[in-house]
Design a protein around this motif. Structure first.
Motif, PDB file in Angstrom:
ATOM      1  N   ARG A  69       0.739  -1.580  -0.052  1.00  0.00           N
ATOM      2  CA  ARG A  69      -0.074  -0.116   0.130  1.00  0.00           C
ATOM      3  C   ARG A  69       0.820   0.754   0.403  1.00  0.00           C
ATOM      4  NH1 ARG A  69      -5.169  -0.741   1.170  1.00  0.00           N
ATOM      5  NH2 ARG A  69      -5.525  -3.143   0.760  1.00  0.00           N
ATOM      6  N   LYS A  70       0.575   2.315  -0.450  1.00  0.00           N
ATOM      7  CA  LYS A  70       1.589   3.228  -1.020  1.00  0.00           C
ATOM      8  C   LYS A  70       0.488   4.264  -0.040  1.00  0.00           C
ATOM      9  CE  LYS A  70       3.532   6.930  -3.966  1.00  0.00           C
ATOM     10  NZ  LYS A  70       3.243   6.933  -5.490  1.00  0.00           N
ATOM     11  N   HIS A  71       1.383   4.770   0.646  1.00  0.00           N
ATOM     12  CA  HIS A  71       0.864   5.800   1.701  1.00  0.00           C
ATOM     13  C   HIS A  71       0.328   7.383   1.019  1.00  0.00           C
ATOM     14  CE1 HIS A  71       2.011   4.101   5.986  1.00  0.00           C
ATOM     15  NE2 HIS A  71       1.522   3.239   5.039  1.00  0.00           N
ATOM     16  N   ASP A 117     -10.530   0.000 -11.136  1.00  0.00           N
ATOM     17  CA  ASP A 117     -10.317  -0.936 -11.499  1.00  0.00           C
ATOM     18  C   ASP A 117      -8.929  -0.551 -10.483  1.00  0.00           C
ATOM     19  OD1 ASP A 117     -12.392  -3.302 -11.986  1.00  0.00           O
ATOM     20  OD2 ASP A 117     -10.757  -2.732 -14.251  1.00  0.00           O
ATOM     21  N   ARG A 118      -8.309   0.633 -10.210  1.00  0.00           N
ATOM     22  CA  ARG A 118      -7.441   1.423  -9.312  1.00  0.00           C
ATOM     23  C   ARG A 118      -7.666   1.794  -8.561  1.00  0.00           C
ATOM     24  NH1 ARG A 118      -2.691   2.068 -14.277  1.00  0.00           N
ATOM     25  NH2 ARG A 118      -3.264  -0.003 -15.758  1.00  0.00           N
ATOM     26  N   LEU A 119      -8.880   1.806  -7.378  1.00  0.00           N
ATOM     27  CA  LEU A 119      -8.738   2.317  -6.674  1.00  0.00           C
ATOM     28  C   LEU A 119      -8.053   2.532  -5.649  1.00  0.00           C
ATOM     29  CD1 LEU A 119     -11.349   4.367  -5.529  1.00  0.00           C
ATOM     30  CD2 LEU A 119     -11.883   2.393  -4.202  1.00  0.00           C
ATOM     31  N   HIS A 120      -7.185   1.815  -5.407  1.00  0.00           N
ATOM     32  CA  HIS A 120      -5.741   1.800  -4.392  1.00  0.00           C
ATOM     33  C   HIS A 120      -4.530   3.413  -5.029  1.00  0.00           C
ATOM     34  CE1 HIS A 120      -7.057  -1.204  -2.445  1.00  0.00           C
ATOM     35  NE2 HIS A 120      -6.472  -2.189  -3.126  1.00  0.00           N
ATOM     36  N   GLU A 121      -4.962   3.074  -6.200  1.00  0.00           N
ATOM     37  CA  GLU A 121      -3.953   4.266  -6.396  1.00  0.00           C
ATOM     38  C   GLU A 121      -5.014   5.229  -6.422  1.00  0.00           C
ATOM     39  OE1 GLU A 121      -2.598   3.675 -10.534  1.00  0.00           O
ATOM     40  OE2 GLU A 121      -1.921   1.287 -10.194  1.00  0.00           O
ATOM     41  N   GLU A 122      -5.656   5.816  -6.939  1.00  0.00           N
ATOM     42  CA  GLU A 122      -6.550   7.199  -6.626  1.00  0.00           C
ATOM     43  C   GLU A 122      -6.601   7.318  -4.919  1.00  0.00           C
ATOM     44  OE1 GLU A 122      -7.181   8.107  -8.889  1.00  0.00           O
ATOM     45  OE2 GLU A 122      -7.147   7.264 -10.423  1.00  0.00           O
ATOM     46  N   LEU A 123      -7.151   6.044  -3.613  1.00  0.00           N
ATOM     47  CA  LEU A 123      -7.022   6.704  -2.500  1.00  0.00           C
ATOM     48  C   LEU A 123      -5.022   7.089  -2.412  1.00  0.00           C
ATOM     49  CD1 LEU A 123      -8.383   3.285  -1.111  1.00  0.00           C
ATOM     50  CD2 LEU A 123      -9.139   6.066  -0.936  1.00  0.00           C
ATOM     51  N   ALA A 182     -14.471   0.518   2.635  1.00  0.00           N
ATOM     52  CA  ALA A 182     -14.086   1.058   2.089  1.00  0.00           C
ATOM     53  C   ALA A 182     -12.670   2.218   2.967  1.00  0.00           C
ATOM     54  CB  ALA A 182     -14.577   2.070   1.446  1.00  0.00           C
ATOM     55  N   MET A 183     -13.524   1.879   4.386  1.00  0.00           N
ATOM     56  CA  MET A 183     -12.920   3.515   5.135  1.00  0.00           C
ATOM     57  C   MET A 183     -10.956   3.002   6.007  1.00  0.00           C
ATOM     58  SD  MET A 183     -14.170   5.258   8.435  1.00  0.00           S
ATOM     59  CE  MET A 183     -13.626   3.808   9.645  1.00  0.00           C
ATOM     60  N   ILE A 184     -11.252   1.321   6.137  1.00  0.00           N
ATOM     61  CA  ILE A 184     -10.458   0.753   6.433  1.00  0.00           C
ATOM     62  C   ILE A 184      -9.350   0.620   5.411  1.00  0.00           C
ATOM     63  CG2 ILE A 184      -8.973  -1.619   7.281  1.00  0.00           C
ATOM     64  CD1 ILE A 184     -12.009  -1.623   8.779  1.00  0.00           C
ATOM     65  N   GLU A 185      -8.958   0.374   4.201  1.00  0.00           N
ATOM     66  CA  GLU A 185      -8.531   0.242   2.652  1.00  0.00           C
ATOM     67  C   GLU A 185      -7.655   1.802   2.361  1.00  0.00           C
ATOM     68  OE1 GLU A 185     -10.738  -1.304  -0.517  1.00  0.00           O
ATOM     69  OE2 GLU A 185     -10.191  -3.277   0.117  1.00  0.00           O
ATOM     70  N   ALA A 186      -8.861   2.837   2.955  1.00  0.00           N
ATOM     71  CA  ALA A 186      -8.045   4.138   2.870  1.00  0.00           C
ATOM     72  C   ALA A 186      -7.246   4.559   3.570  1.00  0.00           C
ATOM     73  CB  ALA A 186      -9.112   5.499   3.055  1.00  0.00           C
ATOM     74  N   ALA A 214      -2.534   5.464   4.492  1.00  0.00           N
ATOM     75  CA  ALA A 214      -2.708   6.370   5.355  1.00  0.00           C
ATOM     76  C   ALA A 214      -3.335   7.998   5.340  1.00  0.00           C
ATOM     77  CB  ALA A 214      -1.054   7.404   5.263  1.00  0.00           C
ATOM     78  N   LEU A 215      -4.745   7.928   4.899  1.00  0.00           N
ATOM     79  CA  LEU A 215      -5.365   8.936   4.923  1.00  0.00           C
ATOM     80  C   LEU A 215      -6.639   9.140   6.480  1.00  0.00           C
ATOM     81  CD1 LEU A 215      -7.323   8.128   1.071  1.00  0.00           C
ATOM     82  CD2 LEU A 215      -5.537   9.970   1.773  1.00  0.00           C
ATOM     83  N   PRO A 216      -6.455  10.249   6.651  1.00  0.00           N
ATOM     84  CA  PRO A 216      -6.976  10.633   7.847  1.00  0.00           C
ATOM     85  C   PRO A 216      -8.527  11.246   7.489  1.00  0.00           C
ATOM     86  CG  PRO A 216      -5.940  12.510   7.074  1.00  0.00           C
ATOM     87  CD  PRO A 216      -5.033  11.609   6.062  1.00  0.00           C
ATOM     88  N   ILE A 217      -9.480  10.421   8.133  1.00  0.00           N
ATOM     89  CA  ILE A 217     -10.717  10.705   8.218  1.00  0.00           C
ATOM     90  C   ILE A 217     -11.932  11.179   8.696  1.00  0.00           C
ATOM     91  CG2 ILE A 217     -12.529   8.045   8.346  1.00  0.00           C
ATOM     92  CD1 ILE A 217     -10.097   7.224   6.899  1.00  0.00           C
TER      93      ILE A 217
END
Length: 393
Positions: A196-198, A269-275, A293-297, A301-304
């Protein structure tokens, strides 16, 4: 051990399907004999990658007879089964033919573990399944979110299960209030975190993701963002997902004159890249089970910034540490919280780092041993701890 997972439509899309497929894959990887049994089949190929060691099959093949959900509901009213109550979200799948096939199947399972994954399937297993198999009911939504008729059936019939598995401590308390002695275990859904890229929290993008349905509350997120957009002219909101509310949400965006700032991105199909490219994740749901989806975000390292909806966000977040919670459905407060995080890059970085650490508690390496230990104990008729799966601080 032999483990059978049951889904309504294993060939479809959805959070429950994805998490159950992940469980099945992990159990097959651990050397167990695993099947996924689908009540119906409406596609030729599964939408999620399934380990070749997992057998997947369906009880009722509907590939030649798929009809729109609105028509299916009319058919169900005329040809409904006898067990699944009105008000179950997926009730229209359970015609007499489908229910009959499910009853025949669950009554035939005489060994191993039978895992059912939503109230309709759980109720059929509870009422018609064989006690010779270990029966486990998974609940992916909180009890209070169900129709009263569904809750009444749960109260009446779930006592025959060997265990009920829920996603959060809040849900455990709900079920514990009804079933004093039966094992109610808390096992969250697993979220792979490898590679996972931060986020570096510099890109002025708020991101949200989910089905475009009332539950996800995007009709509230749009005005919340619009209310503070003028104070943050560089920021944009991107909403990923598809669903029946797409045109209504677009109309709301246009009415707010936010077409250049708020975008419905569709499915990616690239939601991880968008996050990883975003800086804040917004959750505006009216209700959740466990917000995957929130946990994946958080893994990016995204603040919620989230509504304190039942259940989920408050079971995961520590307010002020890895995110901000505001009263549910309070649109102005949601806007204020977004504005606070938008305004403070240091806060974003600090909360984002804490969010990534929180997400580590939901990796398969943490979660999957809980399932394996539970199934082994149930097969051996060993006692299950009252707080099985509790978060340890």
């Amino acid at each position: 051990m032999k483990i059978r997972y049951m889904l309504v439509h294993a060939y479809g899309m959805g959070g429950t399907i994805r998490t159950v497929v992940n469980q099945a894959n992990a159990m097959a990887e651990a050397g167990h004999d695993v099947e996924i049994v689908s009540a119906v089949r409406r596609r030729t190929k599964p939408q999620f990658e399934i380990d070749e060691r997992v057998k997947v099959w369906a009880l009722v093949d509907q590939r030649d007879g798929v009809v729109p959900d609105s028509f299916a509901r009319k058919v169900w009213r005329r040809a409904r089964g006898k067990i699944v109550p009105y008000g179950e979200f997926a009730a229209h799948y359970f015609t007499q033919r489908v229910e009959s096939a499910l009853i025949d199947y669950v009554s035939s399972v005489q060994d191993g573990i039978l895992v059912t994954t939503r109230p309709a399937l759980n109720l059929i297993s509870a009422r018609r399944g064989s006690s010779k198999a270990v029966r486990v009911a998974q609940e992916h939504m909180n009890l209070a979110s169900y129709h009263p008729a569904v809750r009444e059936h749960i109260t009446r019939y779930y006592g025959s299960f060997d265990a009920v598995a829920v996603l959060t401590e809040t849900s455990r308390k709900e079920y514990r209030a009804i079933f004093k002695d039966m094992p109610i275990v808390r096992i969250p859904n697993a979220v792979p975190m490898e590679h996972r890229k931060h986020s570096d929290h510099s890109n002025p993008i708020v991101i949200a993701a989910g089905r475009l349905v009332p539950q996800k509350g995007f009709d509230m997120l749009i005005p919340a963002f619009a209310s503070i957009a003028q104070a943050h002219p560089e920021w944009k909101l991107q909403i990923f997902g598809t669903g029946p509310l797409q045109q209504k949400l677009q109309n709301r965006i246009d009415k707010q004159e936010m077409g250049d700032r708020i975008t419905l991105m569709g499915r990616s199909d690239r939601l991880h890249e968008e996050l990883a490219k975003a800086s804040i994740y917004a959750l505006s749901s009216r209700m959740e089970g466990l917000p995957m989806a929130m946990i994946e975000a958080m893994g990016h390292a995204l603040p919620i910034v989230a509504f304190d909806c039942p259940t989920g966000p408050a079971d995961v977040l520590t307010p002020g540490k890895d995110g901000l919670l505001v009263p549910r459905r309070d649109v102005p407060k949601l806007g204020e919280a977004l504005s606070q995080v938008m305004s403070d890059a240091d806060l974003r970085r600090r909360m984002g780092a804490a969010a990534a650490e929180t997400a580590r508690g939901y990796t398969p390496q943490v979660v999957m041993p809980l399932w394996e230990e539970l199934y082994t104990a149930l097969l051996n008729r060993a006692p299950i701890a009252h707080d099985y799966g509790a978060v340890r601080h």
